[in-house]
Design a protein around this motif. Structure first.
Motif, PDB file in Angstrom:
ATOM      1  N   LEU A 180      51.221  38.093  20.284  1.00  0.00           N
ATOM      2  CA  LEU A 180      50.681  38.124  18.912  1.00  0.00           C
ATOM      3  C   LEU A 180      51.342  39.234  18.107  1.00  0.00           C
ATOM      4  O   LEU A 180      51.745  39.037  16.961  1.00  0.00           O
ATOM      5  CB  LEU A 180      49.158  38.326  18.950  1.00  0.00           C
ATOM      6  N   CYS A 190      40.618  36.979  11.749  1.00  0.00           N
ATOM      7  CA  CYS A 190      40.807  35.550  12.049  1.00  0.00           C
ATOM      8  C   CYS A 190      39.646  34.955  12.845  1.00  0.00           C
ATOM      9  O   CYS A 190      39.380  35.378  13.971  1.00  0.00           O
ATOM     10  CB  CYS A 190      42.114  35.384  12.828  1.00  0.00           C
ATOM     11  N   ILE A 191      39.009  33.959  12.286  1.00  0.00           N
ATOM     12  CA  ILE A 191      37.865  33.318  12.956  1.00  0.00           C
ATOM     13  C   ILE A 191      38.337  32.516  14.175  1.00  0.00           C
ATOM     14  O   ILE A 191      37.579  32.283  15.101  1.00  0.00           O
ATOM     15  CB  ILE A 191      37.072  32.433  11.961  1.00  0.00           C
ATOM     16  N   ARG A 238      30.946  32.050   6.438  1.00  0.00           N
ATOM     17  CA  ARG A 238      31.482  32.299   7.785  1.00  0.00           C
ATOM     18  C   ARG A 238      30.413  31.998   8.836  1.00  0.00           C
ATOM     19  O   ARG A 238      30.709  31.466   9.902  1.00  0.00           O
ATOM     20  CB  ARG A 238      31.991  33.739   7.888  1.00  0.00           C
ATOM     21  N   SER A 284      49.540  38.557   3.964  1.00  0.00           N
ATOM     22  CA  SER A 284      48.245  38.265   3.322  1.00  0.00           C
ATOM     23  C   SER A 284      48.323  38.900   1.951  1.00  0.00           C
ATOM     24  O   SER A 284      49.003  39.914   1.781  1.00  0.00           O
ATOM     25  CB  SER A 284      47.095  38.973   4.053  1.00  0.00           C
ATOM     26  N   ALA A 304      42.670  30.830  19.596  1.00  0.00           N
ATOM     27  CA  ALA A 304      44.135  30.952  19.668  1.00  0.00           C
ATOM     28  C   ALA A 304      44.540  31.686  20.946  1.00  0.00           C
ATOM     29  O   ALA A 304      45.488  31.292  21.634  1.00  0.00           O
ATOM     30  CB  ALA A 304      44.653  31.692  18.439  1.00  0.00           C
ATOM     31  N   THR A 338      45.767  26.379  11.753  1.00  0.00           N
ATOM     32  CA  THR A 338      46.267  26.264  13.128  1.00  0.00           C
ATOM     33  C   THR A 338      47.789  26.294  13.175  1.00  0.00           C
ATOM     34  O   THR A 338      48.369  26.394  14.246  1.00  0.00           O
ATOM     35  CB  THR A 338      45.775  24.980  13.830  1.00  0.00           C
ATOM     36  N   ASN A 392      49.423  28.708  12.317  1.00  0.00           N
ATOM     37  CA  ASN A 392      49.610  30.033  12.904  1.00  0.00           C
ATOM     38  C   ASN A 392      49.428  30.020  14.414  1.00  0.00           C
ATOM     39  O   ASN A 392      50.141  30.695  15.146  1.00  0.00           O
ATOM     40  CB  ASN A 392      48.546  30.986  12.332  1.00  0.00           C
ATOM     41  N   LEU A 416      46.122  39.362  13.656  1.00  0.00           N
ATOM     42  CA  LEU A 416      45.003  38.482  13.311  1.00  0.00           C
ATOM     43  C   LEU A 416      44.152  39.086  12.197  1.00  0.00           C
ATOM     44  O   LEU A 416      42.996  38.733  12.032  1.00  0.00           O
ATOM     45  CB  LEU A 416      44.146  38.237  14.552  1.00  0.00           C
ATOM     46  N   TYR A 429      42.701  45.725   4.315  1.00  0.00           N
ATOM     47  CA  TYR A 429      41.871  44.682   4.925  1.00  0.00           C
ATOM     48  C   TYR A 429      40.413  45.111   5.014  1.00  0.00           C
ATOM     49  O   TYR A 429      39.502  44.301   4.938  1.00  0.00           O
ATOM     50  CB  TYR A 429      42.363  44.381   6.345  1.00  0.00           C
ATOM     51  N   ARG A 462      46.019  40.297  -1.539  1.00  0.00           N
ATOM     52  CA  ARG A 462      44.726  40.640  -2.127  1.00  0.00           C
ATOM     53  C   ARG A 462      44.931  40.943  -3.605  1.00  0.00           C
ATOM     54  O   ARG A 462      46.058  41.221  -4.031  1.00  0.00           O
ATOM     55  CB  ARG A 462      44.124  41.882  -1.441  1.00  0.00           C
ATOM     56  N   LEU A 496      52.488  41.686   7.558  1.00  0.00           N
ATOM     57  CA  LEU A 496      51.928  41.956   8.891  1.00  0.00           C
ATOM     58  C   LEU A 496      52.967  42.243   9.972  1.00  0.00           C
ATOM     59  O   LEU A 496      52.772  43.143  10.792  1.00  0.00           O
ATOM     60  CB  LEU A 496      51.034  40.777   9.321  1.00  0.00           C
ATOM     61  N   ILE A 537      41.728  21.710  17.225  1.00  0.00           N
ATOM     62  CA  ILE A 537      40.935  21.933  15.996  1.00  0.00           C
ATOM     63  C   ILE A 537      40.310  20.617  15.526  1.00  0.00           C
ATOM     64  O   ILE A 537      39.183  20.595  15.037  1.00  0.00           O
ATOM     65  CB  ILE A 537      41.774  22.604  14.869  1.00  0.00           C
TER      66      ILE A 537
HETATM   67  C1  HEM Z   1      43.334  28.203  16.555  1.00  0.00           C
HETATM   68  C2  HEM Z   1      44.070  28.742  15.660  1.00  0.00           C
HETATM   69  C3  HEM Z   1      43.565  29.422  14.407  1.00  0.00           C
HETATM   70  C4  HEM Z   1      42.570  29.064  13.540  1.00  0.00           C
HETATM   71  C5  HEM Z   1      41.660  27.836  13.601  1.00  0.00           C
HETATM   72  C6  HEM Z   1      42.510  30.073  12.504  1.00  0.00           C
HETATM   73  C7  HEM Z   1      41.627  30.072  11.433  1.00  0.00           C
HETATM   74  C8  HEM Z   1      41.502  31.096  10.518  1.00  0.00           C
HETATM   75  C9  HEM Z   1      40.562  31.120   9.419  1.00  0.00           C
HETATM   76  C10 HEM Z   1      39.596  29.999   9.075  1.00  0.00           C
HETATM   77  C11 HEM Z   1      40.696  32.295   8.774  1.00  0.00           C
HETATM   78  C12 HEM Z   1      39.882  32.797   7.579  1.00  0.00           C
HETATM   79  C13 HEM Z   1      38.820  33.718   8.133  1.00  0.00           C
HETATM   80  C14 HEM Z   1      38.007  34.409   7.067  1.00  0.00           C
HETATM   81  O1  HEM Z   1      38.488  34.511   5.941  1.00  0.00           O
HETATM   82  O2  HEM Z   1      36.882  34.850   7.348  1.00  0.00           O
HETATM   83  C15 HEM Z   1      41.749  33.022   9.431  1.00  0.00           C
HETATM   84  C16 HEM Z   1      42.204  34.244   9.037  1.00  0.00           C
HETATM   85  C17 HEM Z   1      43.368  34.772   9.496  1.00  0.00           C
HETATM   86  N1  HEM Z   1      44.101  34.331  10.572  1.00  0.00           N
HETATM   87 FE1  HEM Z   1      43.722  32.744  11.727  1.00  0.00          FE
HETATM   88  N2  HEM Z   1      43.477  31.016  12.766  1.00  0.00           N
HETATM   89  C18 HEM Z   1      44.128  30.656  13.924  1.00  0.00           C
HETATM   90  C19 HEM Z   1      45.131  31.330  14.533  1.00  0.00           C
HETATM   91  C20 HEM Z   1      45.744  32.447  14.021  1.00  0.00           C
HETATM   92  C21 HEM Z   1      46.880  33.135  14.581  1.00  0.00           C
HETATM   93  C22 HEM Z   1      47.562  32.772  15.893  1.00  0.00           C
HETATM   94  C23 HEM Z   1      47.197  34.158  13.738  1.00  0.00           C
HETATM   95  C24 HEM Z   1      48.309  35.159  13.806  1.00  0.00           C
HETATM   96  C25 HEM Z   1      49.054  35.382  14.827  1.00  0.00           C
HETATM   97  C26 HEM Z   1      46.238  34.136  12.659  1.00  0.00           C
HETATM   98  C27 HEM Z   1      46.215  35.042  11.611  1.00  0.00           C
HETATM   99  C28 HEM Z   1      45.220  35.138  10.676  1.00  0.00           C
HETATM  100  C29 HEM Z   1      45.184  36.147   9.636  1.00  0.00           C
HETATM  101  C30 HEM Z   1      46.235  37.229   9.391  1.00  0.00           C
HETATM  102  C31 HEM Z   1      44.025  35.916   8.878  1.00  0.00           C
HETATM  103  C32 HEM Z   1      43.567  36.687   7.640  1.00  0.00           C
HETATM  104  C33 HEM Z   1      44.032  35.971   6.375  1.00  0.00           C
HETATM  105  C34 HEM Z   1      43.603  36.748   5.145  1.00  0.00           C
HETATM  106  O3  HEM Z   1      42.415  37.060   4.993  1.00  0.00           O
HETATM  107  O4  HEM Z   1      44.464  37.067   4.324  1.00  0.00           O
HETATM  108  N3  HEM Z   1      45.381  33.091  12.854  1.00  0.00           N
HETATM  109  N4  HEM Z   1      42.221  32.275  10.494  1.00  0.00           N
END
Ligand code: HEM
Length: 399
Positions: free
Chosen positions: A275, A344-345, A102, A284, A350, A236, A238, A337, A61, A286, A309, A153
């Motif tokens: 979490l 995670c943004i 971002r 994820s 969350a 969302t 997730n 995250l 990562y 790559r 993960l 969202i």
């Molecule tokens: C309000 C709820 C959520 C929103 C709006 C959201 C949105 C996002 C977005 C837009 C990204 C891309 C960020 C980037 O590439 O710079 C991201 C990445 C990620 N999020 Fe979330 N997320 C939320 C909740 C969660 C939750 C609860 C988890 C896990 C428990 C999670 C796990 C991840 C992971 C693992 C990534 C990395 C993905 C990657 O690069 O392969 N997210 N999230």
């Protein structure tokens, strides 16, 4: 166990049935010990490497120069080719474009913005909980966590409140069919109309930030704005799975629920443990940008590398008693995250949704019981309950 798990079983890792009906943790435990960098040969999915140790996953990562996101971050069948969002959406961009994109969205998810949203989230939570209490028996997925996380969202993006239920229904249809939200014609048409409305008259919402923001000095094309909105809504899933997984963990460990009820100071740590323990993002992916060696295995340029993960978050080299759900766990440096550039943004949002939902449930004084069998999501991308029937009973008032 090590003697009984052989390579053919490892291929089960990409069978959604293992994640829906079985227990991938046994397999991950074996892989962490005996095959931490494992090669999966091509089948319906293209060939890829599996990483299962915390340390390796975190290192990947944190090295976007060697491990690119631009060709997709989820495994998909070879016949579908690379992800159409590659290089265009936030999650599927590499530096330096990623940072600029971002920064167009970051303000909407900052601690300050989320704090300003908390009253709205609390009101929405109270509404869904009140409706659930009236019903008696309800589905925690469809009646509580799903509409709640989607409406939050939608509010950020700029979808008017009157349309939240419709957008929720369309998303459910897409999630149930295991297709991307972009494949849902009505949803995309709706977002397109909203986009044109914001182009004509910007408002105070994320969509307007995307309409007016620039990346490398250029305005974003319309289809890229749409893909980014669609990705935010999809992400969302997730968030809601973390809420639902948390509820299920409490139903399975009622002692931890009583412990939280007795000491609310445990709430922030509880959120982290949910979490870690539920790890609702299953993998994820790559793509290697250069040949290199990882734990003695040769990774070639263009090879896919998959990060599991939930396995990282139960790595016994990092977490004491990792299979235990312990809301007072310290330290708890999980990577549910992600980590690094693509962290995670939506993480602050969350976490706030989880804190608010569980504290409102406790404040409501309701007892929560499981009221039917749990079914689990049939996917290798996200995991958690697809249905969780519960009965919410208000505590009897003393005469
Ligand atoms: C309000 C709820 C959520 C929103 C709006 C959201 C949105 C996002 C977005 C837009 C990204 C891309 C960020 C980037 O590439 O710079 C991201 C990445 C990620 N999020 Fe979330 N997320 C939320 C909740 C969660 C939750 C609860 C988890 C896990 C428990 C999670 C796990 C991840 C992971 C693992 C990534 C990395 C993905 C990657 O690069 O392969 N997210 N999230």
């Amino acid at each position: 166990m090590a003697a009984t798990v052989t390579s053919p079983t490892v291929s089960a890792l990409v069978d959604p049935a293992l994640h829906a009906d079985g227990d991938p943790h046994e397999l991950w435990r074996w892989m962490r010990e005996f095959a931490p960098v494992h090669r999966h040969e091509a089948g319906e999915l293209p060939a890829f490497w599996s990483l299962t140790r915390y340390e390796d996953i975190r290192a990947v990562y944190r090295d976007p120069a060697t491990y690119s996101s631009a060709r997709g971050v989820l495994l998909r069948p070879a016949r579908l080719g690379d992800d159409p969002g590659g290089g265009l959406t936030l999650a599927l961009s590499d530096p330096p474009r990623h940072k600029q994109l971002r920064s167009l969205m970051a303000d909407w998810f900052s601690t300050r913005s989320v704090r300003a949203l908390e009253d709205t989230v609390r009101d929405a939570t109270r509404r869904v909980l009140a409706r659930a209490v009236e019903r008696g028996v309800c589905d925690f997925v469809q009646d509580i966590a799903g509409p709640l996380s989607l409406s939050v969202i939608c509010g950020i993006i700029g979808v008017p409140g009157r349309d939240h239920d419709t957008v929720y229904r369309w998303c459910e249809e897409a999630f149930a069919a295991h297709t991307s939200l972009a494949a849902h014609p009505q949803l995309m048409e709706y977002l397109m109309e909203l986009l044109y409305a914001r182009m004509a008259e910007p408002a105070d919402d994320l969509l307007s930030s995307l309409v007016n923001g620039t990346v490398h000095g250029e305005l974003l094309p319309e289809h890229e704005i749409l893909l980014n909105c669609e990705n935010l809504i999809g992400a969302t899933e997730n968030g809601r799975l973390a809420l639902i997984g948390g509820m299920l963990a409490f139903l399975q460990h009622p002692g931890q629920w009583r412990r939280l009820a007795a000491d609310r100071a445990l709430l922030p740590g509880t959120v982290e443990e949910i979490l870690r323990h539920t790890s609702s993002a299953t993998h994820s992916m790559r793509t290697a940008t250069r040949p290199h060696t990882l734990r003695g295995r040769r990774i070639e340029e263009g090879d896919r590398v998959v990060l599991w993960l939930p396995s990282a978050n139960r790595d016994e080299a990092v977490f004491n008693d990792p299979y235990r759900f312990d809301i007072a766990r310290r330290p708890n440096r999980h990577i549910a995250l992600a980590s690094g550039e693509h962290f995670c943004i939506g993480s602050t949002l969350a976490r706030a949704e989880m804190r608010i939902l569980f504290s409102e449930l406790l404040d409501s004084g309701c007892s929560v019981e499981q009221a039917g069998p749990v079914t689990r999501v049939r996917s290798i991308a996200v995991n958690g309950p697809a249905a969780l029937p519960v009965r919410l009973t208000p505590k009897r008032r003393m005469p």
